[in-house]
Enzyme design. Structure first.
Site, PDB file in Angstrom:
ATOM      1  N   GLU B 280       0.886  -1.103  -0.098  1.00  0.00           N
ATOM      2  CA  GLU B 280       0.097  -0.019  -0.217  1.00  0.00           C
ATOM      3  C   GLU B 280       0.893   1.279   0.118  1.00  0.00           C
ATOM      4  O   GLU B 280       0.546   2.067  -0.702  1.00  0.00           O
ATOM      5  CB  GLU B 280      -0.800   0.059   1.155  1.00  0.00           C
ATOM      6  CG  GLU B 280      -2.145   0.992   1.053  1.00  0.00           C
ATOM      7  CD  GLU B 280      -3.265   0.707   2.012  1.00  0.00           C
ATOM      8  OE1 GLU B 280      -3.487  -0.577   2.307  1.00  0.00           O
ATOM      9  OE2 GLU B 280      -3.823   1.556   2.576  1.00  0.00           O
ATOM     10  N   GLU B 283       2.246   1.566  -3.470  1.00  0.00           N
ATOM     11  CA  GLU B 283       0.931   2.028  -4.167  1.00  0.00           C
ATOM     12  C   GLU B 283       0.881   3.593  -4.149  1.00  0.00           C
ATOM     13  O   GLU B 283       0.603   4.161  -5.011  1.00  0.00           O
ATOM     14  CB  GLU B 283      -0.183   1.322  -3.911  1.00  0.00           C
ATOM     15  CG  GLU B 283      -1.407   1.737  -4.937  1.00  0.00           C
ATOM     16  CD  GLU B 283      -2.676   1.038  -4.279  1.00  0.00           C
ATOM     17  OE1 GLU B 283      -2.671   0.171  -3.459  1.00  0.00           O
ATOM     18  OE2 GLU B 283      -3.822   1.390  -5.009  1.00  0.00           O
ATOM     19  N   CYS B 300      -8.204  -1.939   4.003  1.00  0.00           N
ATOM     20  CA  CYS B 300      -8.204  -2.972   4.990  1.00  0.00           C
ATOM     21  C   CYS B 300      -9.513  -3.474   5.653  1.00  0.00           C
ATOM     22  O   CYS B 300      -9.775  -4.725   5.866  1.00  0.00           O
ATOM     23  CB  CYS B 300      -7.167  -2.482   6.206  1.00  0.00           C
ATOM     24  SG  CYS B 300      -5.811  -2.322   5.711  1.00  0.00           S
ATOM     25  N   SER B 320      -7.350   1.641  -2.217  1.00  0.00           N
ATOM     26  CA  SER B 320      -6.234   1.079  -2.537  1.00  0.00           C
ATOM     27  C   SER B 320      -6.542  -0.254  -3.170  1.00  0.00           C
ATOM     28  O   SER B 320      -7.491  -1.159  -2.662  1.00  0.00           O
ATOM     29  CB  SER B 320      -5.418   0.860  -1.267  1.00  0.00           C
ATOM     30  OG  SER B 320      -4.483  -0.210  -1.521  1.00  0.00           O
ATOM     31  N   LYS B 359     -15.571  -9.395   7.951  1.00  0.00           N
ATOM     32  CA  LYS B 359     -14.610 -10.565   7.167  1.00  0.00           C
ATOM     33  C   LYS B 359     -15.067 -11.866   7.087  1.00  0.00           C
ATOM     34  O   LYS B 359     -14.258 -12.479   5.961  1.00  0.00           O
ATOM     35  CB  LYS B 359     -13.305 -10.789   8.429  1.00  0.00           C
ATOM     36  CG  LYS B 359     -12.421  -9.408   8.758  1.00  0.00           C
ATOM     37  CD  LYS B 359     -11.485  -9.093   7.786  1.00  0.00           C
ATOM     38  CE  LYS B 359     -10.745  -7.942   8.065  1.00  0.00           C
ATOM     39  NZ  LYS B 359      -9.871  -7.355   6.762  1.00  0.00           N
ATOM     40  N   GLU B 362     -15.911 -10.927   3.527  1.00  0.00           N
ATOM     41  CA  GLU B 362     -15.093 -10.779   2.717  1.00  0.00           C
ATOM     42  C   GLU B 362     -14.418 -12.103   2.200  1.00  0.00           C
ATOM     43  O   GLU B 362     -14.158 -12.185   1.170  1.00  0.00           O
ATOM     44  CB  GLU B 362     -13.864 -10.085   3.272  1.00  0.00           C
ATOM     45  CG  GLU B 362     -12.736  -9.428   2.456  1.00  0.00           C
ATOM     46  CD  GLU B 362     -11.617  -8.960   3.411  1.00  0.00           C
ATOM     47  OE1 GLU B 362     -11.265  -9.347   4.568  1.00  0.00           O
ATOM     48  OE2 GLU B 362     -10.843  -7.843   3.042  1.00  0.00           O
ATOM     49  N   GLU B 367     -13.442 -12.846  -5.878  1.00  0.00           N
ATOM     50  CA  GLU B 367     -12.229 -12.433  -6.463  1.00  0.00           C
ATOM     51  C   GLU B 367     -10.990 -12.826  -5.439  1.00  0.00           C
ATOM     52  O   GLU B 367      -9.829 -12.404  -5.822  1.00  0.00           O
ATOM     53  CB  GLU B 367     -12.313 -10.913  -6.930  1.00  0.00           C
ATOM     54  CG  GLU B 367     -12.485  -9.940  -5.782  1.00  0.00           C
ATOM     55  CD  GLU B 367     -14.089  -9.889  -5.186  1.00  0.00           C
ATOM     56  OE1 GLU B 367     -14.903 -10.532  -5.516  1.00  0.00           O
ATOM     57  OE2 GLU B 367     -14.226  -8.719  -4.614  1.00  0.00           O
ATOM     58  N   CYS B 504     -10.772  -1.707  14.535  1.00  0.00           N
ATOM     59  CA  CYS B 504     -10.833  -2.968  14.662  1.00  0.00           C
ATOM     60  C   CYS B 504     -11.097  -3.520  16.281  1.00  0.00           C
ATOM     61  O   CYS B 504     -11.553  -4.422  16.485  1.00  0.00           O
ATOM     62  CB  CYS B 504      -9.602  -3.836  14.343  1.00  0.00           C
ATOM     63  SG  CYS B 504      -9.509  -3.569  12.274  1.00  0.00           S
TER      64      CYS B 504
END
Lengths: 160, 581
Positions: B280, B283, B300, B320, B359, B362, B367, B504
């Site tokens: 990141e 990037e 994230c 990102s 999560k 996710e 993908e 988190c």
């Protein structure tokens, strides 16, 4: 009565204009929802989303109000709207058995519309003709002093 | 603010004049029971549990919405009040699924606790019950309306704190229902799976979709090689499930417990966090140097990512392209580690322990995988892992410290602080500064992006080149920040967004803190302290100094941000409709 896409478009424009006029007054939600109910006969997800986005509130808020008040409908009304009065006078004169009969014959519940779009049932409060109790109306035609045995014949007139 | 003095149960207390009776009572060490009240989120006086008597006032009044006044005399503990509270509890129970023994919230249920306190022993009002639904279709959240007490804390959280409005209150009277519109499942709503509603629920009407049995099954399957990785926030939250003080760092015990449970390898998502910073950070520098889309926004948090895809799709190019840390770690475990250890990656079962319910969603995104394998096979919340540790007979609080396994187990302080709001930003800045300027940071601490203010911003000096950064936590704050960017009022280079308020450490998968405790402690602050202390004590505090990360690039990935890294560690996003038609 099912609306054509053109009619929906025209009514949506009318609703948008109404929202633009009313969105900044105090408590704009109820009058806007009433207008939408008048225009479309019910409040679809599209209509509720349009109202919610225009007022900057979640759709769940619009839906909460739509399901709180009996005057709002979530499904399109049928070609023929049956209103059975369950106000006090009609109730003591047996309105429940009249309503039950309508429900039995049409196979749908109060607030619902038949699959062929022909009939909707509403339970309503006092229609103002308690002397005729129990009363029901079909598209505004008044039928009084009803017994469950009368219902079949009345509905047949509207089968079309 | 002026102060006023009032008397509560004979005790004189002086408080600011904008306090409620409930808040004033707290100052006098008097507990007034509540159910619908949730500090800073909802005070509506709906449940009537907090009824008190104001001398000279009419009837009983709800303390959570009664403002204090000078000379006020309040009684909170009369026979009439106790009886009315008991009646309210009996009425709630008359429409409540009383399967307490098998309820996930048993022993941590606010309704159960109050019923015990008030000696509710029978059900005098049993009669008609609401129609209920059990919605188990979401990969993250289960809603069981048979236990809902219509307190609306979840609705206020979803709507006001998170600015999502996936759930609301519909119908009325005994038909009152909390849920999505048109009786839809949460999975057919704009729900972002953050699970903040679960933390808000006083009872068992909301809980995570459990994956405990999937993980036990994998552990018991001799054909599977089961690898586990706990997220940064797990180490400062799971201790609470075993009676340790809030924010206690139990990293060593956690590693030891996971090994005793039978995992073949105990790796660390903190390693994935360091890896995320490498990609990141690179990037960001590349976007800065090559005229890429700015501000770049972190990716994230899967709750935030779905929020962006659903409500702010115009910012998708700003996200990102980096996968989140546990997905990166999963991808590396099933490629680099598998190759090194000579294990068929198809036999590897990766378990992520996360402070997060999103999560779970996710991990199922199609993908996020390669060669027909998902990067991560199962996600457990902190609460689920605690239940598994208990049922494995592991005496967690007394465990010696264990270690993470080599290869994907090393982490720096930068990886650790990912669990707190501002942590990803700070970790990224530590690396970006050194990579972009070629100079060593004099001080690795970026205090201006720490703390629990809803939106934080800072100007960062990259050796003469100044960039503006911002941090938002909770999607409600993210909305405010993005709206300001859209209106052109704010210009940033880099933004960190975490879907949950506090980041988190207070994610939807963390231990549930009761509304009573929340009046006294702030888990966002206490738990973050544990992470920052662990960062402070680490020998290495910059991701690019992690030796295992260096080895990963040298021996397997090649260049940071290179072809192989892109294949394994980056992803893409999709615009989503709020309501599918």
């Amino acid at each position: 009565m099912a609306l054509t896409p053109k009619e929906i478009e025209a009514k949506t424009e009318e609703l948008k204009a109404f929202i633009a006029e009313h969105k900044d007054v105090d408590g704009p939600l109820m009058p806007i929802m009433q207008k939408a109910q008048d225009l479309f006969g019910y409040l679809s997800l599209d209509t509720q989303e349009l109202i919610a986005d225009s007022l900057g509130i979640p759709v769940t808020d619009v839906y909460g109000v739509a399901t709180f008040y009996a005057q709002f409908s979530l499904t399109p009304k049928g070609d023929n709207v049956i209103s059975v009065c369950t106000g006090t006078a009609c109730y003591v004169k047996g309105a429940q058995s009249v309503l039950d009969k309508v429900i039995e014959i049409l196979g749908i519940g109060a607030g619902e519309t038949t699959a062929d779009g022909k009939f909707s049932i509403q339970d309503t409060r006092c229609l103002g003709c308690c002397g005729l109790a129990p009363v029901m109306t079909v598209n505004g035609d008044v039928y009084g002093r009803l017994t469950p045995a009368d219902i079949k014949g009345i509905l047949e007139k509207y089968q079309g | 603010m002026n102060n006023v003095t009032l008397t509560i149960d004979g005790i004189k207390v002086t408080v600011p004049s904008d306090y409620t009776v409930l808040e004033a009572a707290r100052e006098a060490n008097i507990n007034i029971p509540t159910l619908c009240y949730l500090k800073d989120v909802q005070q509506i006086g709906a449940c009537r549990m907090c009824l008190v008597e104001v001398v000279g006032g009419r009837g009983l009044q709800a303390a959570c919405v009664s403002p204090v006044s000078d000379g006020m005399v309040v009684r909170t503990n009369t026979e009439k009040i106790r009886n009315s509270r008991k009646t309210i509890l009996e009425l709630l129970l008359s429409n409540h699924n009383r399967e307490c023994t098998s309820c996930v919230r048993s022993a941590n249920c606010e309704l159960q606790a109050l019923c015990n306190e008030y000696g509710v022993k029978d059900y005098p009002y049993d009669g008609e019950r609401s129609e209920t639904t059990l919605d188990e279709l979401s990969p993250s959240i289960v809603r069981d309306n048979s236990k809902c007490i219509s307190c609306r804390r979840c609705v206020a959280t979803c709507n006001k704190v998170q600015n999502i409005g996936a759930i609301g209150v519909s119908k009325r009277g005994i038909n009152t229902t909390v849920g999505s519109i048109f009786g839809r499942s949460l999975v057919d709503s704009p729900c972002i799976n953050c699970g903040q509603c679960i933390l808000a629920c006083p009872v068992g009407a909301l809980h995570e979709k459990e994956n405990i049995s999937d993980v036990w099954a994998a552990l018991h399957d001799p054909e599977k090689y089961v690898v586990v990785q706990p997220a940064p926030a797990v180490r400062v939250t799971i201790g609470e499930e075993f009676g340790l003080p809030m924010g206690t760092s139990v990293t060593g015990k956690l590693a030891e417990a996971l090994r005793r449970m039978g995992f073949d390898k105990v790796f660390d998502t903190d390693f994935g966090a360091d890896l995320t910073i490498m990609e990141e950070g690179t990037e960001l520098i590349s976007r800065l140097n090559n005229g890429g889309t700015l501000p770049m926004i972190t990716s994230c948090s899967p709750g935030w990512v779905k929020f962006c895809e659903t409500f702010y799709p115009e910012f998708i190019p700003n996200l990102s392209s980096c996968k989140s840390p546990h997905e990166m770690a999963g991808a590396v475990i099933k490629s680099y580690f598998a190759e090194k250890a000579g294990i068929d990656p198809k036999k590897i079962f990766v378990v992520s322990v996360m402070p997060c319910t999103a999560k779970k969603f996710e991990a199922k995104r199609p993908e996020l995988g390669h060669d027909g394998m998902a990067d991560v096979d199962a996600v457990l919340t902190v609460r689920e892992l605690a239940r598994m540790i208990k049922s494995a007979g592991i005496d967690f609080a007394r465990l010696p410290d264990g270690e993470f396994d080599k290869l994907c187990g090393e982490s720096t302080g930068a990886g650790v602080i990912f669990g707190a709001t501002g942590g990803v930003m700070e970790a990224a800045l530590r690396t970006v500064y050194e990579k972009a300027t070629g100079k060593e940071l004099a001080d690795v601490n970026f205090h201006e992006v720490r703390g629990i203010e809803g939106i934080k911003e800072a100007e960062i000096d990259l050796d003469g080149k100044k960039i503006m950064v911002a941090v938002a936590h909770g999607t409600g704050n993210a909305s405010k920040l993005l709206d300001a960017v859209k209106r052109g009022e704010k210009e940033y280079t880099f933004i960190e967004v975490m879907g949950c308020p506090g980041g988190c450490v207070t994610g939807g998968g963390t231990p549930i803190v009761t509304s009573k405790e929340l009046q006294y402690v702030n888990p966002k602050v206490e738990r973050a302290k544990g992470l920052y202390a662990e960062d402070e004590g680490k020998p290495k505090r910059k991701s690019h100094e992690n030796d295992e990360i260096k080895a990963l690039y040298e021996e397997y990935l090649g260049e940071v941000g290179g072809h192989k890294a892109h294949e394994l560690l980056h992803t893409h996003y999709t615009k989503r409709e709020r309501y599918a038609r």
